[in-house]
Design a protein around this motif. Sequence first.
Motif, PDB file in Angstrom:
ATOM      1  N   SER A 181       0.811  -1.216   0.000  1.00 38.52           N
ATOM      2  CA  SER A 181       0.000   0.000   0.000  1.00 38.52           C
ATOM      3  C   SER A 181       0.847   1.269   0.000  1.00 38.52           C
ATOM      4  O   SER A 181       0.321   2.363   0.157  1.00 38.52           O
ATOM      5  CB  SER A 181      -0.906   0.010   1.243  1.00 38.52           C
ATOM      6  N   PRO A 237       2.808   4.528  -0.861  1.00 37.38           N
ATOM      7  CA  PRO A 237       3.011   5.514  -1.930  1.00 37.38           C
ATOM      8  C   PRO A 237       4.509   5.671  -2.171  1.00 37.38           C
ATOM      9  O   PRO A 237       5.230   6.138  -1.294  1.00 37.38           O
ATOM     10  CB  PRO A 237       2.418   6.806  -1.362  1.00 37.38           C
ATOM     11  N   TRP A 284       6.332   9.002  -1.524  1.00 36.06           N
ATOM     12  CA  TRP A 284       6.462   9.358  -0.108  1.00 36.06           C
ATOM     13  C   TRP A 284       7.628   8.605   0.515  1.00 36.06           C
ATOM     14  O   TRP A 284       8.466   9.168   1.210  1.00 36.06           O
ATOM     15  CB  TRP A 284       5.148   9.019   0.604  1.00 36.06           C
ATOM     16  N   LEU A 330      -4.098   5.694  -4.816  1.00 36.69           N
ATOM     17  CA  LEU A 330      -2.642   5.752  -4.975  1.00 36.69           C
ATOM     18  C   LEU A 330      -2.261   6.430  -6.293  1.00 36.69           C
ATOM     19  O   LEU A 330      -1.376   7.292  -6.336  1.00 36.69           O
ATOM     20  CB  LEU A 330      -2.098   4.322  -4.942  1.00 36.69           C
ATOM     21  N   ALA A 372      -2.935  10.145  -6.163  1.00 38.15           N
ATOM     22  CA  ALA A 372      -1.915  10.842  -5.391  1.00 38.15           C
ATOM     23  C   ALA A 372      -0.624  10.964  -6.200  1.00 38.15           C
ATOM     24  O   ALA A 372       0.045  11.998  -6.160  1.00 38.15           O
ATOM     25  CB  ALA A 372      -1.657  10.104  -4.080  1.00 38.15           C
ATOM     26  N   GLY A 429       1.338  11.927   3.300  1.00 39.07           N
ATOM     27  CA  GLY A 429       1.789  10.610   2.847  1.00 39.07           C
ATOM     28  C   GLY A 429       1.226   9.500   3.716  1.00 39.07           C
ATOM     29  O   GLY A 429       0.772   8.464   3.228  1.00 39.07           O
ATOM     30  N   LEU A 430       1.230   9.742   5.030  1.00 35.40           N
ATOM     31  CA  LEU A 430       0.691   8.766   5.962  1.00 35.40           C
ATOM     32  C   LEU A 430      -0.805   8.546   5.694  1.00 35.40           C
ATOM     33  O   LEU A 430      -1.304   7.416   5.742  1.00 35.40           O
ATOM     34  CB  LEU A 430       0.901   9.282   7.392  1.00 35.40           C
ATOM     35  N   ILE A 487      -2.310   8.847   2.824  1.00 34.47           N
ATOM     36  CA  ILE A 487      -2.435   8.027   1.622  1.00 34.47           C
ATOM     37  C   ILE A 487      -2.209   6.563   1.980  1.00 34.47           C
ATOM     38  O   ILE A 487      -3.012   5.685   1.643  1.00 34.47           O
ATOM     39  CB  ILE A 487      -1.401   8.445   0.546  1.00 34.47           C
ATOM     40  N   LEU A 488      -1.103   6.309   2.696  1.00 33.96           N
ATOM     41  CA  LEU A 488      -0.743   4.935   3.052  1.00 33.96           C
ATOM     42  C   LEU A 488      -1.883   4.250   3.803  1.00 33.96           C
ATOM     43  O   LEU A 488      -2.287   3.134   3.459  1.00 33.96           O
ATOM     44  CB  LEU A 488       0.530   4.947   3.905  1.00 33.96           C
ATOM     45  N   VAL A 514      -5.016   3.570   1.526  1.00 33.36           N
ATOM     46  CA  VAL A 514      -4.791   2.474   0.588  1.00 33.36           C
ATOM     47  C   VAL A 514      -4.747   1.147   1.326  1.00 33.36           C
ATOM     48  O   VAL A 514      -5.344   0.153   0.900  1.00 33.36           O
ATOM     49  CB  VAL A 514      -3.483   2.704  -0.204  1.00 33.36           C
ATOM     50  N   LEU A 515      -4.063   1.144   2.482  1.00 28.22           N
ATOM     51  CA  LEU A 515      -3.985  -0.061   3.297  1.00 28.22           C
ATOM     52  C   LEU A 515      -5.383  -0.533   3.677  1.00 28.22           C
ATOM     53  O   LEU A 515      -5.701  -1.725   3.598  1.00 28.22           O
ATOM     54  CB  LEU A 515      -3.147   0.218   4.546  1.00 28.22           C
TER      55      LEU A 515
END
Lengths: 334, 295
Positions: free
Chosen positions: A141, A143, A146, B227, B230, B268-269, B271-272, B275-276
């Motif tokens: 997952s 990015p 990042w 993702l 972004a 960024g966190l 996004i992560l 997506v997770l």
Amino acid sequence: MIRYIIRRLLLLIPVLLGISIITFALMRLIPGDPARIMAGERATEEQVQRVREAWGLNKPLTEQYLIYLGKVVRGDLGKSLKRNEDVVTEIRWALPTTLELAFSAMFVACLFGIPAGILAAYRRNSWWDLTVMTASLVGISMPVFWLGLLLIYFFSLRLGWLPPSGRLSIGMEFQPITGMYMLDALLRGNMTVFVDAVKHMILPAFTVGTIPMAVIARMTRSSLLEVLRQDYVRTARAKGLSEQLVLTRHALKNAFLPIITVIGLQLGSLMVGAILTETIYSLPGIGRLIIDRILSRDYPVVQGAVLFFASTFVFINLLVDISYAYLDPRIRYQ
Amino acid sequence: MSGAISTAALPAVRRPTNLWLDAWRRLRRNKLAIVGMVLIGLLVLMAVFAEQLAPYDPYQQWLALRKAPPSREHLLGMDEVGRDVLSRVIFGSRVSLQVGVLSVLGAIVAGTLIGALAGYFGGWFDQLVMRLMDIMLAFPSLLLALTIVTVLGPGLLNMLYAIAIISVPTYARLVRASVLSVKEEDYVLAARAVGCSPARILFADILPNCLTPIIVQGTLGIGTAVLDAAALGFLGLGAQPPTPEWGTMLGRAQQVFFSAPHIGIFPGLAILLSVLGFNLLGDGLRDALDPRLKD
């Protein structure tokens, strides 16, 4: 086997034609006069006219496409607007960087992904298994852009272990051969340059390699678990072979086929990763070339590089399929 | 042994149930799927109540506080032009969620239609359409999105179109394969025998059977779309500043990342974790809806 390869090569033709139609359409769909777009915004009327003649832009669309296709087949992708170079030359300059990055990333991904997956399968439900599976879920997952920034922040800025960008340190001089610096340095026997090039490649390789690494670790684990349940593994254990022999000689060999496929399937993520990573680390590769030229409206280069990138992707996928068919004869006769 | 059978000795009979209830029961037992649902739940709450949750206006600038680190007034600090990072991250969930859900819905509708028609009617139509899908799949996904954005121009809406278009082939293939596998089932033959129209057979008899793979793929697809969106934003080709979009925020933070890392870390966190969330739920749904696949 030969017949299989020939059949696959023939099936490739429509796909390659399709890719060329899409890249051809790219130029025609951008609002504005294609001749002016290809000649550049600051071109004189005369130059625009010359481009129009050369690419047959006053002729019907089908004819335009055939002229385009004819030029592409002969290796003429047009002229770059930003630099007075052929698009092919620009791609040739950028290619070694991307190749070096892709190989390094795949190396890193396999180096860590495969052993992690093997251990996770072998010590199933242990804390190690849990760690690997959690890490790979997060990795998938991630990015990429990042992660790249975080790695630079910690390993370059905070710890000062590795350089933040570029391919070689300033002042480092040597004569490249292939353009892949690590390989060239080895060929020239120049260890100082080799170490420097490796140091510059570590962070980008991990950035691009993380997603493939996570996928490979997962696949290795599940493939090995599948094999470890088979009767022949039980037989091998029953006849008193050591666990190590069971694992290396019986289980791993059979578990590798799906792993190889999954490695091949990661190429797409590798190429996408390269586009993003080259931008972050200022690596002059094809991904960066595409982004730079989209932003500066150098469309001939974008068109050529996209065509090249997509065709390469198709060819590599074919190679993966062929090697898979070579390893598993059942596939050839389907 | 006596002749009478005691009912207590019989195995407990399960309550009558259906596919969805069954799947829900399995999903609830899957810890990772629960984590995924919690993450998605938080994301949705953030998007719906952004106005109430965000402490400040995401566009308001305090020039004196440019790049200010996290503090009690501004929990996640200030960005490169002096806007509250926390508020922008909260509002950013709207963009990401909308792009993710809308692009996947669009791709599902188009892909299902294409795949169903190709699978049901076969012949030259099938050949033509599926070769076209193959060509689209021949592009690494983000490269095709980049190409489309090059033509349409950068921007939030164009990015949404691009991401929807690149995911169409996945659903088309999926639905075509499902249609082919159920097309010859007896109940379809029966429907045809009693004279149902092809449209009725397709939509009432065949497509409901393709629902589970679409749901699974769609959930995973939202993660991928978030993702990709972004990534395009990061490259400067997606949502344009000052829109609070996570990828765009990260792209802007790139130049100042090393002097003020907080500007980039939190988008960024976000996004992560989003997506997770979709990946975990998607995996969980696959196991729950199709127990055969589970080991």
